[in-house]
Design a protein around this motif. Structure first.
Motif, PDB file in Angstrom:
ATOM      1  N   MET A   1     -17.858   1.496 -10.898  1.00 33.97           N
ATOM      2  CA  MET A   1     -16.242   2.326  -9.937  1.00 33.97           C
ATOM      3  C   MET A   1     -15.057   2.216 -10.528  1.00 33.97           C
ATOM      4  O   MET A   1     -14.756   0.637 -11.176  1.00 33.97           O
ATOM      5  N   THR A   2     -14.075   2.862 -10.774  1.00 36.09           N
ATOM      6  CA  THR A   2     -13.597   2.622 -11.927  1.00 36.09           C
ATOM      7  C   THR A   2     -12.130   1.792 -11.341  1.00 36.09           C
ATOM      8  O   THR A   2     -11.226   2.142 -10.265  1.00 36.09           O
ATOM      9  N   PRO A   3     -11.540   1.016 -12.086  1.00 33.21           N
ATOM     10  CA  PRO A   3     -10.320  -0.195 -10.916  1.00 33.21           C
ATOM     11  C   PRO A   3      -8.967   1.012 -10.674  1.00 33.21           C
ATOM     12  O   PRO A   3      -8.629   1.649 -11.452  1.00 33.21           O
ATOM     13  N   ILE A   4      -8.898   0.842  -9.338  1.00 37.87           N
ATOM     14  CA  ILE A   4      -7.582   1.626  -9.078  1.00 37.87           C
ATOM     15  C   ILE A   4      -6.075   0.055  -8.705  1.00 37.87           C
ATOM     16  O   ILE A   4      -6.532  -0.677  -9.487  1.00 37.87           O
ATOM     17  N   GLY A   5      -5.092   0.761  -8.590  1.00 36.45           N
ATOM     18  CA  GLY A   5      -4.062  -0.176  -8.613  1.00 36.45           C
ATOM     19  C   GLY A   5      -4.179  -0.259  -6.737  1.00 36.45           C
ATOM     20  O   GLY A   5      -3.935   0.061  -6.564  1.00 36.45           O
ATOM     21  N   LEU A   6      -3.675  -1.603  -7.054  1.00 34.75           N
ATOM     22  CA  LEU A   6      -2.748  -1.928  -5.218  1.00 34.75           C
ATOM     23  C   LEU A   6      -1.629  -2.625  -5.219  1.00 34.75           C
ATOM     24  O   LEU A   6      -1.096  -3.404  -5.870  1.00 34.75           O
ATOM     25  N   TYR A   7      -1.164  -2.253  -4.153  1.00 33.73           N
ATOM     26  CA  TYR A   7       0.649  -1.965  -3.921  1.00 33.73           C
ATOM     27  C   TYR A   7       0.920  -2.542  -2.424  1.00 33.73           C
ATOM     28  O   TYR A   7      -0.182  -1.532  -1.018  1.00 33.73           O
ATOM     29  N   ILE A   8       1.264  -4.292  -2.209  1.00 34.32           N
ATOM     30  CA  ILE A   8       1.474  -4.248  -1.165  1.00 34.32           C
ATOM     31  C   ILE A   8       3.591  -4.540  -1.034  1.00 34.32           C
ATOM     32  O   ILE A   8       4.230  -4.922  -2.099  1.00 34.32           O
ATOM     33  N   HIS A   9       4.290  -3.838   0.659  1.00 24.71           N
ATOM     34  CA  HIS A   9       5.161  -3.772   0.583  1.00 24.71           C
ATOM     35  C   HIS A   9       5.752  -4.491   1.460  1.00 24.71           C
ATOM     36  O   HIS A   9       5.619  -4.759   2.267  1.00 24.71           O
ATOM     37  N   VAL A  10       6.826  -5.188   0.535  1.00 21.50           N
ATOM     38  CA  VAL A  10       6.965  -6.687   1.708  1.00 21.50           C
ATOM     39  C   VAL A  10       8.459  -6.682   1.961  1.00 21.50           C
ATOM     40  O   VAL A  10       9.588  -5.958   1.451  1.00 21.50           O
ATOM     41  N   PRO A  11       8.277  -6.106   3.403  1.00 20.23           N
ATOM     42  CA  PRO A  11       9.844  -5.287   3.712  1.00 20.23           C
ATOM     43  C   PRO A  11      10.505  -6.544   4.770  1.00 20.23           C
ATOM     44  O   PRO A  11      11.321  -6.362   5.205  1.00 20.23           O
ATOM     45  N   PHE A  12      10.841  -7.095   3.893  1.00 21.86           N
ATOM     46  CA  PHE A  12      12.251  -8.065   4.401  1.00 21.86           C
ATOM     47  C   PHE A  12      12.681  -8.485   3.549  1.00 21.86           C
ATOM     48  O   PHE A  12      13.067  -9.078   1.940  1.00 21.86           O
ATOM     49  N   CYS A  13      13.888  -8.823   3.966  1.00 22.62           N
ATOM     50  CA  CYS A  13      15.309  -9.036   2.662  1.00 22.62           C
ATOM     51  C   CYS A  13      16.372 -10.135   3.702  1.00 22.62           C
ATOM     52  O   CYS A  13      16.693 -10.596   4.914  1.00 22.62           O
ATOM     53  N   VAL A  14      17.098 -11.148   2.725  1.00 28.32           N
ATOM     54  CA  VAL A  14      18.028 -11.516   3.603  1.00 28.32           C
ATOM     55  C   VAL A  14      18.864 -11.051   4.637  1.00 28.32           C
ATOM     56  O   VAL A  14      19.685 -11.223   5.177  1.00 28.32           O
ATOM     57  N   LYS A  15      19.696  -9.753   3.197  1.00 27.28           N
ATOM     58  CA  LYS A  15      20.556  -9.395   3.809  1.00 27.28           C
ATOM     59  C   LYS A  15      19.953  -7.945   2.730  1.00 27.28           C
ATOM     60  O   LYS A  15      20.010  -8.228   1.374  1.00 27.28           O
ATOM     61  N   LYS A  16      20.309  -6.358   2.916  1.00 26.59           N
ATOM     62  CA  LYS A  16      20.654  -5.408   2.471  1.00 26.59           C
ATOM     63  C   LYS A  16      21.391  -4.942   1.193  1.00 26.59           C
ATOM     64  O   LYS A  16      22.626  -5.069   1.521  1.00 26.59           O
ATOM     65  N   CYS A  17      21.203  -5.133   0.049  1.00 29.54           N
ATOM     66  CA  CYS A  17      22.041  -4.586  -1.147  1.00 29.54           C
ATOM     67  C   CYS A  17      22.229  -3.103  -0.910  1.00 29.54           C
ATOM     68  O   CYS A  17      22.060  -2.670   0.069  1.00 29.54           O
TER      69      CYS A  17
END
Length: 364
Positions: A1-17
């Protein structure tokens, strides 16, 4: 099994730039707990189906999620991670990072990406960032104290009040801090962001001025020992981002979290920008087929390694013919200084990277 990438989007910010177009919301403990549980559940769907040799927490601001929750997600993915997996977390230097780094390091995080953007406090204030230069020094030292030595710093080019001299100070700061990797992005004003309607006290640099800043950054980073390997990315020897290289090599990856994208088994799919829908179990949306030759060319030409005949042949049935078709369109672009070309490799020059979209369109 060829290794792939795993991405986790964390949708939290104290405030948006003011310039940010990434999906993020303000999160309380209950919302972040529910999100973490949903991510772990989604990871479970891939148990015994994938092996991953990179895991990347992006955002948003992963450090806002906290080290305990990040560790829970890493542990949920543990069985699918290779022993040498690159595990990266992004962090904001303004956050309280003591507990975050302790827990992340204990869970196996071995790479940190910090949003420096500038080493000049006046520029950081204009960018509406929460941190200052000293916060970055503290964060880098704290990360190293807890065993995270592979540190990437982000820089932004063409920002309000930035000069050649201030950019050199920022590049030199990265080197002085011992960063192993630097990402240097040109500021782009996106519709719907506060900066899109902002009246800047100091006019932003025009295209020619931004081009000069970019080429200056390329040269200065090289002087400091950072080899450019992609349009916006530079690294000390052996410190390339293994995860991001998957994107540019058109390799497979799974993205989990609201707004996260995936490329898996020839298909591209994504989650909507909806934290509540994600928590309630919404499925990813099929986008399109992926991985064809045109897409491969567009992605590989972001790399200094460029489009290589041997890799095209190994990936596509009629690779020689496909490569030669692109090669036949390169002469004028090479003469103009946008490309370096030979029978085995086609690559953009730093000048070519400045107009990469136009150059790539000419080739494909």
């Amino acid at each position: 099994m060829t290794p792939i990438g795993l991405y986790i989007h964390v949708p939290f910010c104290v405030k948006k730039c003011g310039y940010c177009d990434f999906y993020s919301v303000v999160g309380d403990d209950n919302l972040m707990d529910a999100y973490t549980a949903a991510v772990c559940e989604k990871i479970g769907h891939y148990k015994d189906k994938i092996t991953a040799d990179t895991l990347y927490f992006g955002g948003g601001t992963p450090s806002v999620l906290g080290g305990k929750r990040v560790a829970m997600i890493i542990n949920a993915a543990r069985d699918m991670l290779t022993a040498d997996a690159e595990i990266t977390v992004e962090a904001n230097p303004a956050d309280n990072l003591d507990d975050f780094f302790i827990r992340c390091c204990d869970a196996g995080v071995n790479r940190l990406s910090l949003g420096l953007q500038s080493a000049n406090d006046n520029e950081l204030e204009l960018l509406t960032r929460r941190h200052n230069r000293n916060d970055v020094v503290t964060a880098v030292n704290l990360a190293r104290k807890n065993g995270i030595d592979n540190i990437s710093l982000d820089l932004m080019l063409g920002t309000e009040a930035q000069t050649k001299e201030s950019l050199i100070r920022s590049v030199d700061f990265c080197a002085d801090m011992g960063a192993s990797h630097v990402s240097a992005y040109m500021l782009k004003i996106e519709e719907g962001t506060p900066f899109a309607t902002r009246k800047f006290a100091t006019p932003l640099a025009d295209d020619d001025a931004v081009a000069e800043l970019y080429l200056l950054a390329v040269d200065r980073l090289a002087e400091k020992g950072y080899a450019q390997y992609e349009i916006s990315n530079f690294a000390k020897s052996g410190a390339y981002s293994r995860h991001n290289l998957k994107y540019w090599n058109c390799d497979e990856y799974i993205g989990i979290g609201p707004s996260a994208h995936s490329f898996f088994k020839g298909k591209r799919f994504y989650y909507d920008r909806d934290i509540n829908g994600f928590i309630c179990g919404m499925d990813a949306v099929l986008d399109c087929d992926g991985g064809d030759f045109e897409e491969y060319v567009m992605l590989r030409l972001r790399l200094c390694d460029g489009l290589r005949r041997d890799l095209v042949i190994s990936r596509f049935k009629n690779g020689n013919e496909l490569y030669d078709k692109v090669l036949s369109r390169t002469e004028k672009l090479a003469l103009a200084g946008f490309l370096t070309v030979n029978k085995e490799k086609i690559a953009l020059t730093p000048k070519g990277f400045l107009v990469s979209n136009s150059v790539i369109c000419e080739l494909v």
